[in-house]
Design an enzyme around this catalytic site. Structure first.
Site, PDB file in Angstrom:
ATOM      1  N   LYS A 280      21.025 -38.881  16.430  1.00 58.52           N
ATOM      2  CA  LYS A 280      21.158 -38.992  15.258  1.00 58.52           C
ATOM      3  C   LYS A 280      21.288 -37.414  14.679  1.00 58.52           C
ATOM      4  O   LYS A 280      20.870 -36.492  15.382  1.00 58.52           O
ATOM      5  CB  LYS A 280      19.836 -39.491  14.477  1.00 58.52           C
ATOM      6  CG  LYS A 280      19.924 -40.822  14.596  1.00 58.52           C
ATOM      7  CD  LYS A 280      18.564 -41.375  13.690  1.00 58.52           C
ATOM      8  CE  LYS A 280      18.552 -42.916  14.011  1.00 58.52           C
ATOM      9  NZ  LYS A 280      19.520 -43.587  13.042  1.00 58.52           N
ATOM     10  N   ARG A 354      19.020 -54.398  16.777  1.00 60.47           N
ATOM     11  CA  ARG A 354      19.326 -55.691  17.194  1.00 60.47           C
ATOM     12  C   ARG A 354      19.145 -55.702  18.473  1.00 60.47           C
ATOM     13  O   ARG A 354      19.178 -57.148  18.863  1.00 60.47           O
ATOM     14  CB  ARG A 354      20.854 -55.658  16.952  1.00 60.47           C
ATOM     15  CG  ARG A 354      21.916 -54.606  17.510  1.00 60.47           C
ATOM     16  CD  ARG A 354      23.157 -54.481  17.037  1.00 60.47           C
ATOM     17  NE  ARG A 354      22.958 -53.626  15.768  1.00 60.47           N
ATOM     18  CZ  ARG A 354      24.022 -53.073  14.904  1.00 60.47           C
ATOM     19  NH1 ARG A 354      25.265 -53.656  15.149  1.00 60.47           N
ATOM     20  NH2 ARG A 354      23.814 -52.580  13.981  1.00 60.47           N
TER      21      ARG A 354
END
Length: 496
Positions: A280, A354
């Site tokens: 990130k 996920r």
């Protein structure tokens, strides 16, 4: 904070501060009683224009003639008999608590019957009053050397004054409000803790500690070896680059009918998310400690239902991992096999939520659940779609989705359902595995839910994307504790 419920006349209350509602065109009962007691002193102030009638505005008075209370707080509820909106009422209560704190009030009495909210009964008004106060008094200053004076040192007790016919209903509402408020604050604290303190092992220890508070609650924790033996290679791919060992935590609350199918609540517990190899940007990365707010909300709910001793079977699951870059970290393009046997091409290691949830969803099958609800700060796309006000709901079961949306409205914890049609599934196609872990930018929240839905085919399932609602940035930076109110309301509705 101590909350007391009793009946009685407002003008007979000996307290540091009596709180009454006031309107421009008509006098509410408690206000009227106090005005009569003071020989019209209060209506004189109103005629003089000392208070405006915009909802939430107030006037704090000292030593009202003939009053037994030391102070009187007149709170405007509007210009006529029009009830407050939910938002207006929440802001009003927040203003009340701010005023009491500023005035160093130690105890207060509120004539709760005088406050009306559109579409809501007295029980809701009382419960929401308590929830907002619990939320307002919360402070996270555990790591400050020079701690400010705690609100609890000033305001210690609030009494809700109601009609004797409604005392029991209000007492029940207050108990619920306290449990929900405290549970929400548990979630906020876990979210606010820094990643070097709140890691997967810390969460496991918190779950074990909670199990000691109730005979019907037990905690089970799977370590990485146990998860490896079960084939949870998707979950383990997230923690591969971290020195912190992943944990799968199960808090099993068996307080309902014997043999009744449990409700499973599953939280994403990525205690810090660097994005892994798909790193990130550095700006704002400190807020990635909040990537476990889904897990934090599960802890909040479990604390609340334990305190209320709800007669339900509930499994609180947390899939906890830390997503770090390192020599053993998962690479973009790697393929892993999930516990279900389905293979996943990991195109972006920053789509890690996920990956931890899918193996936990497969594990949840062994509970033969009535329903499974997962909660996760899953996609930035949800923030773009719904902003920071509303939680996204996606589900393979319309009845379950409707139950959650109804609970969100009852709890004033906003949610909105997004579609999840088969046409979105194609975006997850992979040339090399059964599926990819991302489906591109279009409909990112939906394709993330589509990914999870492939692991939840054997039971009713719903996914709550709280990426936009789990925390605030800027000067008010901190975890929100949502969607604890919605989930507790959903469970309360199961008892009706």
């Amino acid at each position: 904070m101590e909350f007391v419920v009793k009946s009685g006349a407002a003008e007979k209350q000996k307290t540091a501060c009596l709180i009454v509602g006031v309107q421009k065109t008509s006098q509410l009962p408690a206000m009227q009683a106090m005005d009569t007691l003071s020989n019209g002193y209060l209506t004189g102030l109103i005629k003089r224009g000392d208070i405006t009638f915009k909802p939430g505005h107030s006037l704090l008075l000292q030593h009202v003639p003939e009053a037994l209370s030391e102070r009187l707080l007149m709170v405007a509820t509007g210009e006529d008999d029009k009830p407050l909106t939910v938002s207006q009422y929440q802001k009003l209560v927040g203003h009340v608590i701010s005023t009491l704190k500023s005035a160093n009030v130690k105890d207060a009495v509120i004539a709760i019957d005088d406050f009306k909210v559109k579409g809501q009964e007295l029980s809701w008004i009382a419960r929401q009053f308590v929830e907002v106060i619990e939320h307002s008094l919360y402070r996270f200053d555990d790591y400050k050397s020079d701690k400010p004076k705690k609100s609890a040192d000033v305001l210690k007790k609030i009494t809700l004054l109601t009609d004797r016919k409604t005392v029991n209903a209000v007492k029940e509402a207050v108990a619920q409000g306290q449990a929900i408020g405290k549970g929400r604050n548990v979630a906020r604290t876990l979210g606010n803790l820094p990643g070097n303190i709140c890691h997967p092992t810390y969460l496991a220890d918190e779950a074990k500690a909670l199990a000691k508070t109730h005979a019907k609650l037990t905690t089970k924790v799977l370590n990485e070896k146990q998860m490896h033996d079960l084939g949870m290679h998707s979950l383990l791919s997230v923690s591969a680059g971290s020195a912190q060992e992943a944990k799968l935590i199960m808090m099993e609350f068996k307080n309902g009918k014997r043999g009744a199918k449990p409700l499973v609540l599953l939280g994403k517990g990525v205690t810090f998310d660097t994005g892994g190899i798909s790193l990130k940007p550095g700006a704002g990365m400190d807020e990635m400690k909040f990537d476990m707010c889904g897990a934090a909300s599960i802890f909040g709910v479990m604390n609340a239902i334990v305190e209320m001793d709800l007669p339900l079977n509930v499994i609180g699951m947390v899939a906890a991992a830390e997503n770090m870059p390192g020599s053993k970290a998962t690479r973009p393009g790697d393929i892993v096999k999930s516990m279900s046997g389905k293979t996943i091409e990991i195109l972006n290691t920053d789509a890690e939520g996920r990956l931890v949830l899918c193996d936990a969803l497969t594990y949840a099958e062994r509970y033969k659940p009535e329903a499974v609800i997962d909660v996760a700060t899953l996609t930035g796309a949800c923030v773009i779609a719904l902003g920071h006000h509303t939680t996204g709901v996606l589900s393979n079961n319309d009845e379950l989705a409707e139950e959650l949306l109804s609970a969100s409205n009852q709890a004033a914890d906003k949610a909105w359902q997004l579609p999840m049609g088969e046409e979105y599934q194609e975006q997850l196609d992979s040339n090399f595995a059964d599926m990819a872990n991302i489906g591109g930018r279009p409909g990112g929240t939906i394709t993330a839910a589509c990914f999870l839905s492939r692991y939840a085919e054997s039971y009713p399932w719903a996914h709550l994307d709280i990426a936009g609602t789990a925390w605030a940035s800027g000067k008010n930076k901190g975890a929100s504790g949502r969607p604890v109110p919605m989930l507790v309301q959903y469970l309360l509705n199961k008892l009706k």
